[in-house]
Design a protein around this motif. Sequence first.
Motif: not given
Length: 233
Positions: A112-116, A139-141
Amino acid sequence: MAAAVAATVTAGPAASAEAAPAPASAGAVRAPAGSASARTPVVFVHGYLSDGVTWDPAVAAFLAAGYRPGDLFTYSYDFFGSNKTSAQGLAAFVAKVKADTGADKVDIVNHSMGGLVSLWYAKELGGAADIKHMASLAAPHHGTYIAGLCTVLSVSCQEMSPGSDFLKRLASGDETPGAVDYRTWYSPCDGVINPFTSTPLKGAVNTLVPCETHLGFLTDVGLLTQVASAFKG
């Protein structure tokens, strides 16, 4: 509305760094004594409203795949703060993991936001030089419209909203910089990453999972084992 936001990740405050599966205090990440592992250390990066505990199923899957406890580390951060600040913390955490294990690089698994957080570290803070593999799960890249439910609560949600300056910066130029093996997993059944096609990155190996819920990415043993196997290369 609160329930929809909470659905993005497992609830729980986060502010410390941990070595998986047993937690350690910030700045005290250390592998067990003994000969160095042949495996690249893995750093797990959680998402919004979450902490390191959310990675327990992943840690178990990686241990079953042959990793040692001293190979696995969880990075926890203030998910209400800017993802830029969290990425700076990740940079310091990775440096500590490398120093404690003697490794030249680390592998990163994020959700998730950890991808950002992870991608900002890799692209904007020079982290690509210290990463061998990066696996992004749901992830919401490129943003998620669900973030509109929490923009009044945190700057991180503002940054996660489609069209934000933060996301424009991440999407500019090379989306997958350096010699990192970037991989993503995404699903139309996600329910939180909207649109679900926000996850794939140009230059990455992007895997479409037929039907997986957002939180299911954290508990699907088969998928997590697949990620661990991808890191062997």
